[in-house]
Design a protein around this motif. Structure first.
Motif, PDB file in Angstrom:
ATOM      1  N   ILE A 153      32.683 -14.117  -5.494  1.00  0.00           N
ATOM      2  CA  ILE A 153      33.015 -14.315  -6.817  1.00  0.00           C
ATOM      3  C   ILE A 153      31.837 -13.950  -7.784  1.00  0.00           C
ATOM      4  CG2 ILE A 153      33.299 -16.459  -8.571  1.00  0.00           C
ATOM      5  CD1 ILE A 153      34.498 -17.865  -6.291  1.00  0.00           C
ATOM      6  N   ALA A 154      30.705 -14.351  -7.706  1.00  0.00           N
ATOM      7  CA  ALA A 154      29.717 -13.720  -8.506  1.00  0.00           C
ATOM      8  C   ALA A 154      29.772 -12.144  -8.651  1.00  0.00           C
ATOM      9  CB  ALA A 154      28.445 -14.311  -7.990  1.00  0.00           C
ATOM     10  N   THR A 158      30.060 -10.836 -12.527  1.00  0.00           N
ATOM     11  CA  THR A 158      28.785 -10.536 -13.370  1.00  0.00           C
ATOM     12  C   THR A 158      29.332  -9.275 -14.231  1.00  0.00           C
ATOM     13  OG1 THR A 158      26.621  -9.787 -13.166  1.00  0.00           O
ATOM     14  CG2 THR A 158      28.195  -9.069 -11.619  1.00  0.00           C
ATOM     15  N   LYS A 159      28.896  -9.581 -15.509  1.00  0.00           N
ATOM     16  CA  LYS A 159      29.007  -8.470 -16.482  1.00  0.00           C
ATOM     17  C   LYS A 159      27.622  -7.830 -16.443  1.00  0.00           C
ATOM     18  CE  LYS A 159      32.948 -10.139 -17.675  1.00  0.00           C
ATOM     19  NZ  LYS A 159      34.100  -9.337 -16.995  1.00  0.00           N
ATOM     20  N   ASP A 221      23.508 -13.005 -15.457  1.00  0.00           N
ATOM     21  CA  ASP A 221      24.503 -14.000 -16.399  1.00  0.00           C
ATOM     22  C   ASP A 221      25.086 -15.130 -15.390  1.00  0.00           C
ATOM     23  OD1 ASP A 221      25.900 -11.954 -14.864  1.00  0.00           O
ATOM     24  OD2 ASP A 221      27.094 -11.743 -16.184  1.00  0.00           O
ATOM     25  N   ILE A 222      24.584 -14.916 -14.145  1.00  0.00           N
ATOM     26  CA  ILE A 222      25.157 -16.064 -13.093  1.00  0.00           C
ATOM     27  C   ILE A 222      24.084 -16.448 -12.145  1.00  0.00           C
ATOM     28  CG2 ILE A 222      26.879 -16.623 -11.344  1.00  0.00           C
ATOM     29  CD1 ILE A 222      28.581 -14.220 -12.441  1.00  0.00           C
ATOM     30  N   ILE A 223      23.851 -17.710 -12.103  1.00  0.00           N
ATOM     31  CA  ILE A 223      22.880 -18.418 -11.156  1.00  0.00           C
ATOM     32  C   ILE A 223      23.773 -19.510 -10.147  1.00  0.00           C
ATOM     33  CG2 ILE A 223      20.769 -19.574 -10.893  1.00  0.00           C
ATOM     34  CD1 ILE A 223      19.849 -18.811 -13.582  1.00  0.00           C
ATOM     35  N   PHE A 224      23.381 -19.191  -8.901  1.00  0.00           N
ATOM     36  CA  PHE A 224      23.936 -20.147  -7.856  1.00  0.00           C
ATOM     37  C   PHE A 224      22.467 -21.188  -7.539  1.00  0.00           C
ATOM     38  CE2 PHE A 224      24.804 -20.138  -3.200  1.00  0.00           C
ATOM     39  CZ  PHE A 224      25.541 -21.653  -3.121  1.00  0.00           C
ATOM     40  N   HIS A 225      22.804 -22.176  -7.510  1.00  0.00           N
ATOM     41  CA  HIS A 225      21.386 -23.086  -6.989  1.00  0.00           C
ATOM     42  C   HIS A 225      21.873 -23.827  -5.639  1.00  0.00           C
ATOM     43  CE1 HIS A 225      22.058 -27.110  -7.516  1.00  0.00           C
ATOM     44  NE2 HIS A 225      23.077 -26.903  -8.340  1.00  0.00           N
ATOM     45  N   ALA A 226      20.816 -24.201  -4.938  1.00  0.00           N
ATOM     46  CA  ALA A 226      20.812 -24.842  -3.978  1.00  0.00           C
ATOM     47  C   ALA A 226      19.414 -25.535  -3.973  1.00  0.00           C
ATOM     48  CB  ALA A 226      20.887 -24.043  -2.381  1.00  0.00           C
ATOM     49  N   ALA A 227      19.229 -26.461  -4.845  1.00  0.00           N
ATOM     50  CA  ALA A 227      17.947 -27.089  -5.153  1.00  0.00           C
ATOM     51  C   ALA A 227      18.240 -28.439  -5.155  1.00  0.00           C
ATOM     52  CB  ALA A 227      17.491 -26.229  -6.122  1.00  0.00           C
TER      53      ALA A 227
END
Length: 340
Positions: A153-154, A158-159, A221-227
């Protein structure tokens, strides 16, 4: 609009308490007794984050709340605030003769192993661990598989061709998130750059916000977190930037985090069904089928990880179709997602 996502049961119980919390329900207890089911006492010790983290710990606690509401189980949690409080917290439930004590993190594995060996009549459950001890039921997830899907998806959304990942500690479970996310991006957009930042903590919202600011400033422009709780800071930073007109997104983790932070900043979430694992193993104990000495592993095939059903709000139909294609390839074994 046709959706390609298997629908997910979203538990509706909301957390309003903090600290040490006990829940009882007489009507449910009477109902459980009428069914001939044993009413259990189940304790839960979180990692060093909060029960209200809108993520991992909250998901596990919601499962125990459901057991209370449906069967009348006596459920309670404790939140250690330092490493030194972990062992005493676990011992509280052991000495209190609880039927089952859950530990919700890999970081509690050593303490659980020690106490399980010292107290062979006590039963434990632990999430994100593959320890094999006769009186411990361990649950491990294939986070890399669900993370691959949100990476797809990311990569297609993303742009700027710059995408971020904010992790808590560099431990195997979080590395699986990163690895799967990286491979999903690469599969559909090999030109995109992944910017990685490990904060070293799971319970510092301010640190997560700072990490997100650095990554967004670098052009992502996109961040995935696992925190865990730290990841809430990623959402806070994104919300500020969105308010100022920046087109940035966050990919949530563990739960459908759009329900907590809103659709305007949550592109999608990687669902990790901790609640289902905690619920089912607790029920197995009541039915005399406690899986002690075993590791239950849950991936896409076992319906243990997925993307949030609300993804249809912000993700294009074309991207969702591509997600479904990769889902089937992973389930069939055509694609084996790396763990690091």
């Amino acid at each position: 609009m046709k959706t390609f996502i298997p629908m997910l049961l979203i538990l509706s119980l909301l957390l309003t308490a903090c600290g040490d919390k006990t829940t009882t329900n007489k009507e449910s207890a009477d109902s459980g007794a009428a069914e001939g089911k044993k009413s259990l006492k189940i304790g839960m010790v979180t990692d060093l984050g909060s029960i209200n983290d809108k993520s991992f710990n909250q998901s596990a606690w919601e499962a125990l709340q459901k057991l209370n509401n449906v069967y009348g189980y006596d459920v309670k949690y404790l939140e250690p605030k330092s490493d030194g409080e972990v062992m005493p917290s676990l011992l509280t439930f052991v000495k209190g003769n609880y039927d089952l004590t859950w530990a919700t993190a890999f970081t509690l594995a050593d303490a659980v192993t020690q106490l399980a060996n010292e107290n062979p009549d006590a039963k434990f459950g632990i999430v994100d661990s593959d320890i094999i001890v006769p009186n411990v039921a361990a649950v491990s997830f294939k986070e890399q598989e669900g993370s691959f899907l949100v990476g797809v998806i990311a990569g297609l959304t993303t742009k700027t061709n710059k995408i971020g990942f904010v992790g808590g500690m560099k431990i195997p479970v979080i590395k699986r998130f990163e690895a799967g996310f990286r491979e999903g991006i690469k599969a559909v957009n090999p030109d995109a750059k992944l910017i990685v930042n490990y904060t070293g903590v799971f319970n510092r919202v301010d640190v997560g916000k700072s990490a997100a600011a650095t990554i967004y400033n670098d052009g992502a422009d996109i961040i995935f977190h696992a925190a865990g709780l730290t990841g809430n800071g990623v959402f806070n930073e994104a919300k500020e930037r969105k308010t100022n007109g920046e087109n940035v997104w966050v990919i949530g983790v563990d739960k459908d985090q759009s329900l907590s932070f809103g659709d305007d900043i949550t592109l999608t979430s990687m669902i990790k069904k901790v609640d289902e694992a905690v619920y089912q193993i607790s029920r197995d104990l009541a039915e005399g089928n406690f899986p002690g000495g075993k590791v239950t592993t849950m991936g896409l095939k076992e319906n243990g990880v997925d993307i949030a059903p609300t993804s249809i709000k912000n993700v294009t139909p074309e991207a969702l179709k591509k997600v479904e294609e990769y889902r089937q390839k992973i389930i069939s074994g055509e694609i084996v997602v790396p763990t690091e």
